[in-house]
Design a protein around this motif. Structure first.
Motif, PDB file in Angstrom:
ATOM      1  N   THR A 143       0.807  -1.225   0.000  1.00 15.56           N
ATOM      2  CA  THR A 143       0.000   0.000   0.000  1.00 15.56           C
ATOM      3  C   THR A 143       0.837   1.269   0.000  1.00 15.56           C
ATOM      4  OG1 THR A 143      -0.157  -0.157   2.426  1.00 15.56           O
ATOM      5  CG2 THR A 143      -1.982  -1.073   1.148  1.00 15.56           C
ATOM      6  N   VAL A 144       2.094   1.185   0.453  1.00 18.47           N
ATOM      7  CA  VAL A 144       2.964   2.369   0.515  1.00 18.47           C
ATOM      8  C   VAL A 144       4.289   2.045  -0.169  1.00 18.47           C
ATOM      9  CG1 VAL A 144       4.122   4.039   2.004  1.00 18.47           C
ATOM     10  CG2 VAL A 144       1.930   3.071   2.706  1.00 18.47           C
ATOM     11  N   PRO A 145       4.612   2.739  -1.265  1.00 15.85           N
ATOM     12  CA  PRO A 145       5.871   2.462  -1.966  1.00 15.85           C
ATOM     13  C   PRO A 145       7.075   2.729  -1.062  1.00 15.85           C
ATOM     14  CG  PRO A 145       4.426   3.844  -3.305  1.00 15.85           C
ATOM     15  CD  PRO A 145       3.843   3.803  -1.926  1.00 15.85           C
ATOM     16  N   THR A 146       8.148   1.998  -1.292  1.00 13.87           N
ATOM     17  CA  THR A 146       9.387   2.235  -0.568  1.00 13.87           C
ATOM     18  C   THR A 146      10.463   2.661  -1.559  1.00 13.87           C
ATOM     19  OG1 THR A 146      10.905   1.331   1.078  1.00 13.87           O
ATOM     20  CG2 THR A 146      10.269  -0.143  -0.727  1.00 13.87           C
ATOM     21  N   MET A 147      11.667   2.877  -1.071  1.00  7.94           N
ATOM     22  CA  MET A 147      12.774   3.290  -1.939  1.00  7.94           C
ATOM     23  C   MET A 147      13.111   2.184  -2.927  1.00  7.94           C
ATOM     24  SD  MET A 147      14.697   4.835   1.315  1.00  7.94           S
ATOM     25  CE  MET A 147      13.751   3.617   2.225  1.00  7.94           C
ATOM     26  N   PRO A 148      13.385   2.521  -4.174  1.00 10.85           N
ATOM     27  CA  PRO A 148      13.669   1.503  -5.193  1.00 10.85           C
ATOM     28  C   PRO A 148      14.755   0.520  -4.775  1.00 10.85           C
ATOM     29  CG  PRO A 148      13.408   3.647  -6.229  1.00 10.85           C
ATOM     30  CD  PRO A 148      13.392   3.883  -4.750  1.00 10.85           C
ATOM     31  N   ASP A 149      15.770   0.998  -4.074  1.00  9.68           N
ATOM     32  CA  ASP A 149      16.875   0.120  -3.687  1.00  9.68           C
ATOM     33  C   ASP A 149      16.461  -0.913  -2.646  1.00  9.68           C
ATOM     34  OD1 ASP A 149      19.381   1.310  -5.054  1.00  9.68           O
ATOM     35  OD2 ASP A 149      18.383   3.055  -4.190  1.00  9.68           O
ATOM     36  N   TYR A 150      15.350  -0.684  -1.975  1.00  8.45           N
ATOM     37  CA  TYR A 150      14.900  -1.601  -0.933  1.00  8.45           C
ATOM     38  C   TYR A 150      13.685  -2.421  -1.355  1.00  8.45           C
ATOM     39  CZ  TYR A 150      13.912  -3.247   3.811  1.00  8.45           C
ATOM     40  OH  TYR A 150      13.705  -4.030   4.923  1.00  8.45           O
ATOM     41  N   GLU A 151      13.121  -2.126  -2.505  1.00  8.21           N
ATOM     42  CA  GLU A 151      11.842  -2.740  -2.868  1.00  8.21           C
ATOM     43  C   GLU A 151      11.923  -4.265  -2.940  1.00  8.21           C
ATOM     44  OE1 GLU A 151       8.197  -2.520  -6.091  1.00  8.21           O
ATOM     45  OE2 GLU A 151       9.823  -1.060  -6.195  1.00  8.21           O
ATOM     46  N   GLN A 152      12.959  -4.802  -3.549  1.00  7.22           N
ATOM     47  CA  GLN A 152      13.072  -6.256  -3.676  1.00  7.22           C
ATOM     48  C   GLN A 152      13.105  -6.930  -2.307  1.00  7.22           C
ATOM     49  OE1 GLN A 152      16.639  -7.654  -5.609  1.00  7.22           O
ATOM     50  NE2 GLN A 152      15.954  -9.782  -5.623  1.00  7.22           N
ATOM     51  N   VAL A 153      13.882  -6.351  -1.394  1.00 13.56           N
ATOM     52  CA  VAL A 153      13.959  -6.896  -0.039  1.00 13.56           C
ATOM     53  C   VAL A 153      12.611  -6.751   0.660  1.00 13.56           C
ATOM     54  CG1 VAL A 153      15.054  -6.659   2.218  1.00 13.56           C
ATOM     55  CG2 VAL A 153      16.425  -6.453   0.136  1.00 13.56           C
ATOM     56  N   ALA A 154      11.991  -5.591   0.526  1.00 12.59           N
ATOM     57  CA  ALA A 154      10.700  -5.355   1.176  1.00 12.59           C
ATOM     58  C   ALA A 154       9.654  -6.361   0.703  1.00 12.59           C
ATOM     59  CB  ALA A 154      10.233  -3.930   0.902  1.00 12.59           C
ATOM     60  N   ARG A 155       9.606  -6.594  -0.592  1.00 15.95           N
ATOM     61  CA  ARG A 155       8.616  -7.542  -1.124  1.00 15.95           C
ATOM     62  C   ARG A 155       8.907  -8.974  -0.675  1.00 15.95           C
ATOM     63  NH1 ARG A 155       4.849  -5.296  -3.868  1.00 15.95           N
ATOM     64  NH2 ARG A 155       5.162  -3.278  -4.896  1.00 15.95           N
ATOM     65  N   SER A 156      10.181  -9.317  -0.558  1.00 15.62           N
ATOM     66  CA  SER A 156      10.525 -10.668  -0.099  1.00 15.62           C
ATOM     67  C   SER A 156      10.170 -10.858   1.373  1.00 15.62           C
ATOM     68  CB  SER A 156      12.010 -10.961  -0.349  1.00 15.62           C
ATOM     69  OG  SER A 156      12.842 -10.175   0.483  1.00 15.62           O
ATOM     70  N   VAL A 190      22.570  -2.938  10.028  1.00 10.67           N
ATOM     71  CA  VAL A 190      23.269  -3.207   8.774  1.00 10.67           C
ATOM     72  C   VAL A 190      22.404  -2.792   7.586  1.00 10.67           C
ATOM     73  CG1 VAL A 190      24.215  -5.018   7.291  1.00 10.67           C
ATOM     74  CG2 VAL A 190      24.628  -5.073   9.756  1.00 10.67           C
ATOM     75  N   THR A 191      21.112  -3.124   7.642  1.00 11.79           N
ATOM     76  CA  THR A 191      20.213  -2.782   6.537  1.00 11.79           C
ATOM     77  C   THR A 191      20.159  -1.276   6.320  1.00 11.79           C
ATOM     78  OG1 THR A 191      18.851  -4.747   6.883  1.00 11.79           O
ATOM     79  CG2 THR A 191      17.835  -2.916   5.702  1.00 11.79           C
ATOM     80  N   ALA A 192      20.053  -0.528   7.399  1.00  8.97           N
ATOM     81  CA  ALA A 192      20.009   0.929   7.289  1.00  8.97           C
ATOM     82  C   ALA A 192      21.296   1.467   6.689  1.00  8.97           C
ATOM     83  CB  ALA A 192      19.760   1.556   8.655  1.00  8.97           C
ATOM     84  N   THR A 193      22.414   0.907   7.088  1.00  5.49           N
ATOM     85  CA  THR A 193      23.713   1.335   6.558  1.00  5.49           C
ATOM     86  C   THR A 193      23.809   1.056   5.059  1.00  5.49           C
ATOM     87  OG1 THR A 193      24.778   0.945   8.686  1.00  5.49           O
ATOM     88  CG2 THR A 193      26.207   1.040   6.754  1.00  5.49           C
ATOM     89  N   LEU A 194      23.415  -0.154   4.653  1.00  7.87           N
ATOM     90  CA  LEU A 194      23.466  -0.521   3.234  1.00  7.87           C
ATOM     91  C   LEU A 194      22.507   0.331   2.413  1.00  7.87           C
ATOM     92  CD1 LEU A 194      23.622  -4.416   3.533  1.00  7.87           C
ATOM     93  CD2 LEU A 194      25.479  -2.879   2.870  1.00  7.87           C
ATOM     94  N   LEU A 195      21.333   0.593   2.969  1.00 10.84           N
ATOM     95  CA  LEU A 195      20.348   1.397   2.268  1.00 10.84           C
ATOM     96  C   LEU A 195      20.839   2.825   2.091  1.00 10.84           C
ATOM     97  CD1 LEU A 195      17.582   1.570   0.978  1.00 10.84           C
ATOM     98  CD2 LEU A 195      16.606   1.984   3.234  1.00 10.84           C
ATOM     99  N   ASP A 196      21.445   3.376   3.131  1.00  9.07           N
ATOM    100  CA  ASP A 196      21.951   4.750   3.051  1.00  9.07           C
ATOM    101  C   ASP A 196      23.126   4.841   2.079  1.00  9.07           C
ATOM    102  OD1 ASP A 196      21.113   7.230   4.169  1.00  9.07           O
ATOM    103  OD2 ASP A 196      23.056   7.398   5.154  1.00  9.07           O
ATOM    104  N   ARG A 197      23.864   3.733   1.953  1.00  7.61           N
ATOM    105  CA  ARG A 197      24.960   3.695   0.998  1.00  7.61           C
ATOM    106  C   ARG A 197      24.422   3.661  -0.427  1.00  7.61           C
ATOM    107  NH1 ARG A 197      28.678  -1.068   2.416  1.00  7.61           N
ATOM    108  NH2 ARG A 197      28.865   0.202   4.305  1.00  7.61           N
ATOM    109  N   ALA A 198      23.338   2.909  -0.624  1.00 11.35           N
ATOM    110  CA  ALA A 198      22.737   2.798  -1.955  1.00 11.35           C
ATOM    111  C   ALA A 198      21.969   4.064  -2.325  1.00 11.35           C
ATOM    112  CB  ALA A 198      21.805   1.587  -2.010  1.00 11.35           C
TER     113      ALA A 198
END
Length: 251
Positions: A143-156, A190-198
């Motif tokens: 229902t709420v889109p997320t950042m493109p770099d995280y979408e695959q992980v979010a959907r999984s 770790v996820t936040a760090t990787l996301l902020d890097r991407a």
């Protein structure tokens, strides 16, 4: 006397970060804890040493949750080390790491979660609890889109949550309850760090929108509370910032 005396918990992905803090908090309440790691044994051993130094009981167990042998070994370790299995915290997740095989996010965030639960259930008595840890970005992805770099992980991760929820009736037949804990972005993970890097600035932007982001320790405390909380099976506990995503959207 702690609330979890004579109980045994498995916390997946608990050699560092949120999982490590959950393991320590459960141990402080009296639970014997299986501290799970995939590769970093020294980190897991450090968590165990800290728990034991505070009078608790713990064992470090290496297991790759994407393999059936791994999940079986982890479930068996609870019985072999402590003689019971009463609590399963499904904390391990991933998918943003570099160099992973295609489809790894779904393999870990959906398939491994279900396989781990299925391996644990035959060992868990009536009254046991399973806690699945997720993020608002994943829980609300439909229902709420997320950042493109995280979408695959979010959907999984959402696929993993959905697959676990389908098992709630079967768990109920055995007297086992499942609770989902969903958190906003967590500072220092770790996820936040990787996301902020991407996507540079992603964490700062989300912090500005939410007003505050939970720390690792704060989120671990929320997860730990839900191990003994008096809630119905299938309950979702929201930790911070859910209003932005539309808390009323349901499960």
């Amino acid at each position: 006397m702690g609330m979890l005396d004579n109980k045994t918990a498995i916390v997946t992905g608990s050699s560092r970060g949120i999982g490590a803090d959950v393991a320590k908090l459960l141990a402080a309440e009296g639970a014997a804890v299986v501290v799970n790691y995939r590769q970093k044994a020294p980190r897991a051993n450090k968590v165990v040493a800290e728990i034991e130094a505070n009078g608790g009981r713990a064992a470090a167990v290496g297991a790759d949750l994407t393999s059936q042998d791994g999940v079986q070994a982890l479930a068996s370790a609870a019985m072999e080390n402590f003689g019971s299995l009463d609590i399963l915290v499904l904390n391990a997740s991933g998918g943003m790491e570099s160099g992973m095989e295609e489809g790894y996010a779904l393999k870990l965030n959906r398939d491994a979660q279900v396989n781990m639960l299925n391996a644990a259930v035959p060992l868990m008595p009536e009254g046991s609890r399973v806690v699945f840890v997720t993020s608002h970005q994943a829980h609300f992805i439909n229902t709420v889109p997320t950042m493109p770099d995280y979408e695959q992980v979010a959907r999984s991760k959402r696929a993993g949550e959905d697959a676990l929820r389908e098992l709630v009736p079967a768990l109920a037949d055995k007297g086992i309850t499942l609770v989902v804990v969903s958190g906003d972005m967590i500072e220092g993970t770790v996820t936040a760090t990787l996301l902020d890097r991407a996507a540079p600035g992603a964490i700062e932007a989300r912090r500005a929108e939410a007003g505050k982001l939970f720390s690792v320790q704060e989120f671990a405390a929320e997860i730990t509370k839900m191990v003994t909380a008096d809630v119905e099976s299938g309950h979702t506990e929201y930790a911070g910032g859910s209003e932005y995503f539309g808390k009323g959207a349901g499960n």
